[in-house]
Every structure is written in structure tokens, then in C-alpha cells.
Write a protein that holds these residues in place. Sequence first.
Motif, PDB file in Angstrom:
ATOM      1  N   MET A   1       0.976  -1.204   0.223  1.00  0.00           N
ATOM      2  CA  MET A   1       0.175   0.011   0.048  1.00  0.00           C
ATOM      3  C   MET A   1       1.037   1.172  -0.089  1.00  0.00           C
ATOM      4  O   MET A   1       1.865   1.137   0.670  1.00  0.00           O
ATOM      5  N   THR A   2       0.463   2.365  -0.776  1.00  0.00           N
ATOM      6  CA  THR A   2       1.080   3.411  -0.752  1.00  0.00           C
ATOM      7  C   THR A   2       1.105   4.474   0.561  1.00  0.00           C
ATOM      8  O   THR A   2       0.064   4.391   0.986  1.00  0.00           O
ATOM      9  N   LYS A   3       2.168   5.104   0.979  1.00  0.00           N
ATOM     10  CA  LYS A   3       2.024   5.827   1.968  1.00  0.00           C
ATOM     11  C   LYS A   3       1.363   7.209   1.613  1.00  0.00           C
ATOM     12  O   LYS A   3       2.035   7.567   0.595  1.00  0.00           O
ATOM     13  N   TRP A   4       0.219   7.469   2.107  1.00  0.00           N
ATOM     14  CA  TRP A   4      -0.386   8.626   1.761  1.00  0.00           C
ATOM     15  C   TRP A   4       0.000  10.168   2.379  1.00  0.00           C
ATOM     16  O   TRP A   4       0.117  10.015   3.628  1.00  0.00           O
ATOM     17  N   THR A   5       0.223  10.814   1.368  1.00  0.00           N
ATOM     18  CA  THR A   5       0.827  12.195   1.803  1.00  0.00           C
ATOM     19  C   THR A   5       0.136  13.211   0.876  1.00  0.00           C
ATOM     20  O   THR A   5      -0.635  12.601  -0.093  1.00  0.00           O
ATOM     21  N   LEU A   6       0.037  14.611   1.187  1.00  0.00           N
ATOM     22  CA  LEU A   6      -0.434  15.465   0.245  1.00  0.00           C
ATOM     23  C   LEU A   6      -0.002  15.470  -1.039  1.00  0.00           C
ATOM     24  O   LEU A   6      -0.620  15.478  -2.139  1.00  0.00           O
ATOM     25  N   SER A   7       1.451  14.971  -1.343  1.00  0.00           N
ATOM     26  CA  SER A   7       1.964  15.090  -2.462  1.00  0.00           C
ATOM     27  C   SER A   7       1.367  14.059  -3.365  1.00  0.00           C
ATOM     28  O   SER A   7       0.950  14.221  -4.394  1.00  0.00           O
ATOM     29  N   VAL A   8       1.188  13.080  -2.650  1.00  0.00           N
ATOM     30  CA  VAL A   8       0.608  11.490  -3.352  1.00  0.00           C
ATOM     31  C   VAL A   8      -0.819  11.806  -4.007  1.00  0.00           C
ATOM     32  O   VAL A   8      -1.106  11.463  -5.086  1.00  0.00           O
ATOM     33  N   ILE A   9      -1.651  12.505  -3.134  1.00  0.00           N
ATOM     34  CA  ILE A   9      -2.900  12.703  -3.434  1.00  0.00           C
ATOM     35  C   ILE A   9      -3.163  13.831  -4.620  1.00  0.00           C
ATOM     36  O   ILE A   9      -3.977  13.522  -5.494  1.00  0.00           O
ATOM     37  N   LEU A  10      -2.310  14.882  -4.693  1.00  0.00           N
ATOM     38  CA  LEU A  10      -2.169  15.793  -5.468  1.00  0.00           C
ATOM     39  C   LEU A  10      -1.523  15.225  -6.853  1.00  0.00           C
ATOM     40  O   LEU A  10      -2.193  15.564  -7.994  1.00  0.00           O
ATOM     41  N   SER A  11      -0.762  14.371  -6.695  1.00  0.00           N
ATOM     42  CA  SER A  11      -0.159  13.550  -8.044  1.00  0.00           C
ATOM     43  C   SER A  11      -1.226  12.762  -8.675  1.00  0.00           C
ATOM     44  O   SER A  11      -1.481  12.823  -9.753  1.00  0.00           O
ATOM     45  N   ASP A  12      -2.126  12.037  -7.627  1.00  0.00           N
ATOM     46  CA  ASP A  12      -3.237  11.363  -8.160  1.00  0.00           C
ATOM     47  C   ASP A  12      -4.398  11.942  -8.840  1.00  0.00           C
ATOM     48  O   ASP A  12      -4.823  11.634 -10.074  1.00  0.00           O
ATOM     49  N   LEU A  13      -4.577  13.228  -8.260  1.00  0.00           N
ATOM     50  CA  LEU A  13      -5.407  14.161  -8.885  1.00  0.00           C
ATOM     51  C   LEU A  13      -4.972  14.610 -10.231  1.00  0.00           C
ATOM     52  O   LEU A  13      -5.772  14.765 -11.293  1.00  0.00           O
TER      53      LEU A  13
END
Length: 139
Positions: A1-13
Motif C-alpha cells: 500500500m502507498t504511504k499517503w501524503t498530500l503530494s501523493v494525493i495531488l499527484s493522483d489528482l
Amino acid sequence: MTKWTLSVILSDLVLAVVINTSATLFSDAPLSFTTWYPGTASAFFTNVILQLILPVPAAGRLVSRPLEGKAARPLFSVFVENLIFVTCISFTMAFINTGGAGLVQAWLATYVQLVLVGYIASLILFAITTKVEKSRVQQ
């Protein structure tokens, strides 16, 4: 599972917006908010669910391990991650848009272009994330 960070969420978006918008344009479908928004939301949630199931960043690191210490390693790792994400997102989106009839044909019609666009977007996101992380370490 991926470690969730603001950077990961923004990249996903960002990746969801880029892939959905590009897929719409490449398939010559009309680009309207009523179809674009649900498509982007579907792409985003597909990306998030994928990261809950598969360790995509770890897969990129594992496959790129032979390039340890070389400047090309991060580029190849990002490519592998992008390939996994774009494959799953574009296949899911093709299924949603076709309901299964002509799925493979619809998916393959834009797949290569989406991998290339996704890779460029992923490289840009990687560069931004790397720069932000380096500036945090320096502070």
C-alpha cells in the motif's frame, strides 16, 4: 500500500485530470463538464483504489533495481509506475465508457498516447516533488 501524503494525493489528482482529458481528446469525444467531471472522478478513484491494493511505487523501485546508483533509475522507476497506473486507469475508463462492448478496441485506440502523456506528466510531478522535498530537507 502507498504511504499517503498530500503530494501523493495531488499527484493522483493531476494524473487523473491529465489522463481523462487526454483520453477524451484522443478519442474525439466531446469535452463537456458533464462527461469530463465524472470521468476525472472515476480516474482519480481508480488510481486511489489501485494504490490501496498494489504497492506501485515499490514495484517501480524493484523493477529499476538493476539501475541502482545510475541517473536513469528514477526515470525508469517513474515509467514503470506510470505504466501500471495508466494501464489500469485507461482500461477502467474504457470499460466504463463501453460497458464491455468493444472494450479492447476502445482501450487500445488511445493506450500508447496515454502512456506517453502520462509519463510526461509523471516526470513533471516527480521533478516538482523532488524539488519540494529537497527544499524541506534544507530548511
